[in-house]
Scaffold this motif. Sequence first.
Motif, PDB file in Angstrom:
ATOM      1  N   PHE A 147     -41.802 -10.132  31.209  1.00  0.00           N
ATOM      2  CA  PHE A 147     -41.447 -10.841  29.979  1.00  0.00           C
ATOM      3  C   PHE A 147     -40.007 -11.347  30.045  1.00  0.00           C
ATOM      4  N   VAL A 183     -50.646  -7.260  26.240  1.00  0.00           N
ATOM      5  CA  VAL A 183     -49.307  -7.230  25.647  1.00  0.00           C
ATOM      6  C   VAL A 183     -48.442  -8.343  26.237  1.00  0.00           C
ATOM      7  N   CYS A 187     -46.688 -11.288  24.040  1.00  0.00           N
ATOM      8  CA  CYS A 187     -45.233 -11.477  24.043  1.00  0.00           C
ATOM      9  C   CYS A 187     -44.860 -12.887  24.500  1.00  0.00           C
ATOM     10  N   CYS A 188     -45.496 -13.341  25.567  1.00  0.00           N
ATOM     11  CA  CYS A 188     -45.177 -14.670  26.095  1.00  0.00           C
ATOM     12  C   CYS A 188     -45.601 -15.766  25.124  1.00  0.00           C
ATOM     13  N   LEU A 286     -37.300 -12.065  19.828  1.00  0.00           N
ATOM     14  CA  LEU A 286     -37.671 -10.656  19.938  1.00  0.00           C
ATOM     15  C   LEU A 286     -38.129 -10.085  18.599  1.00  0.00           C
ATOM     16  N   THR A 289     -41.642 -11.227  18.384  1.00  0.00           N
ATOM     17  CA  THR A 289     -42.462 -10.514  19.368  1.00  0.00           C
ATOM     18  C   THR A 289     -42.735  -9.086  18.918  1.00  0.00           C
ATOM     19  N   SER A 290     -41.716  -8.427  18.390  1.00  0.00           N
ATOM     20  CA  SER A 290     -41.901  -7.072  17.876  1.00  0.00           C
ATOM     21  C   SER A 290     -42.902  -7.063  16.732  1.00  0.00           C
ATOM     22  N   LEU A 293     -46.398  -7.510  18.159  1.00  0.00           N
ATOM     23  CA  LEU A 293     -46.895  -6.283  18.772  1.00  0.00           C
ATOM     24  C   LEU A 293     -47.255  -5.251  17.703  1.00  0.00           C
ATOM     25  N   LEU A 318     -38.826  -3.201  21.272  1.00  0.00           N
ATOM     26  CA  LEU A 318     -38.573  -4.628  21.033  1.00  0.00           C
ATOM     27  C   LEU A 318     -37.803  -4.850  19.744  1.00  0.00           C
TER      28      LEU A 318
END
Length: 497
Positions: A147, A183, A187-188, A286, A289-290, A293, A318
Motif C-alpha cells: 500500500f 484489504v 485500501c488502494c 489514510l 482508508t481507515s 477498513l 491506519l
Amino acid sequence: MTEPQVQWWQRRWFLALLILVSALPLLWPPLPPLTDLPAHMGRYRVMLGTDPELAQWFGFHWKLIGYVGFDALVALIAPLLGLEPTVKLLVILTAVATASGIVWISREVHGRVQPLAILALPFVYHLAFQFGFLNYCLAMACTLNAFAYWLRLGRMQKLRLRAAIFVPISCAIWLIHVVAWLVLGLCCFVAELIRQRELGRSWLLALWWAGIGCIPLALPFLRFLAWQPGGEGSADWVASLRYKPSWFAMALRDRWQWFDIGAIAIVAGLFYQAIRSPAAHFERTLAATSLGLLLLFIAMPFLAAYADARLAPFVIILALLAVRSEGRTAGRIALIALIFFGVRTIGTTASLAIASADWNKRLVALVHLPRGQRVLGLITAPCQPQWAMYRIRHLTAMAIVRRASFTNDQFDLGNSALLTITAPGIAGFDKDPSHTVVPRACGLGGFRTVDEALAQFPRDRFDYVWLLDAPPLSEKQSAGLKPVWQDERDRLFQIAR
C-alpha cells in the motif's frame, strides 16, 4: 520555502532502529510461542517429506488457493536451514515487515514520519499474531508495504508502472492470504478515489477512474470462479455484532489484562489528545482508508478463526497513521509514544520468554517418546475464559515435528486444506478440536471432558496418550495406561497391549 527541520524521531537511523527493535521479543525463544504455530509446523513437516513415517497418516497436496504463501516459503528455505530455524526466521521477518510498512506509510503520506506512527508499532504483536495466524500476518505485513508503494507510485504519477507491478504483487498477496488481498484492494481503491477527487473530478467520475485504476489488482478474483474459501465457522453476521467492540479492546491481548487493556486506553487517550491539538489534522487518504477498513470490519461476520477480529488492529494502525502533528505538541507526543513502545516491547519480550520456558519444559516429554508413534494428545482447557493467550492449545503437534508421530490436533480447513488425514478407524479423534478437553462438564460445547475422552478413544489405534494440564487421574481412568514420564502438570502414558 525551506524544508521543515528533521526531528529526532524522523531520522532514518532512528526509524531503522525502531523497526529492528520491533523484532526483539522474538529473538530469545527458540520457537516463537504462538498459539497455532505448532499445528502449522506439523503440516510443514509433512509437506517437507523428510520423515517417511508420516506418510501412513497424513497426505499433503499443493493447491492454488489463497492460503499457501507461508507454506511455500518454508518449502523453499527449510531444506537449507531446517524447519524450526526457518519458521523462526520467517516470523521475525513478518514482524520486521509489519513495522517497516507502518513507518513507510507514514513517511509516504506525510512526507515525514509522524509521532503516532511510533505509537502504532506495538500493534505488530496484534491478536492474530499472538494466535499464530502465520499466513495472514505475513500477508498483512506485505499489504502494508504494498500500500505504501502504491501511494508512492501514485504521488510520482507513475501509473503505468504501478499497473504493471501490482499485477504480480496482488497475486502474491492473494496466494499468502485472501483476506489481505481484499484489504489491499480496499485500501488502494479508497486512496485512488481520494486522489481522483483531489484532481478535481466529480464523485461519479472519481469512482469510475478509481475502479479502472484498481483493475491490476483484480486478477486473483478469477480464481473464485472455481474455488471459494471453506472450513468451519459461523457466518451469522447479526450474532457477531455484539462482539465487535471487544475486538478493539483485545487488539493487544497477550498475557496481563491490565497491561493490555491499559495500553489500548493509553493509545485512545493519546490519539484523542493528538487530534484535539490545533496543530494536528487528519490526512484525507489514510482517514478515508481507515474508515473504509472499519466498514469492512463491521460488514464481515466472524466466520472461522476470528475473520473480523483480525482487521481491528489494522483499523487502529491506519487511524493513528492518518494524524499529522506539528510543533511542540508533536515532540511531546513522540516522546510519550516512544516510552509506550519501549514499555510494550519489554512486556511482550517478557511474555514470550515466559511462554517459551513453559513450552520447553513441557516438550521434555518428547525425549521419552519413540519415533513414529500414534499419540493421542489431550490438552485440558480451563472452563472459564481467560485473558492470557492459551499458548499450549496445539503444543502436542510438536510430536509430528520432532518425533515423526501422529497427533490428533491438525486443522480441518475444508476445501482450503493442503494437509489430509488418512489414519483409519479414529473418527472423532483424528483432528482439531479432539485434542481439547475440559476438566469437567462446564458448558463448553463441542469439547469432551477428560473422563469422556479417555473412555471413548479407540485404544487399539493409538500407542501413547499425552496429557497436558490434566487433573489427577483415578485408577479407573488410567487403567491400561503405563506411565512413561510426568511432571507436576503433564503426563505421558504408553498404552498397554
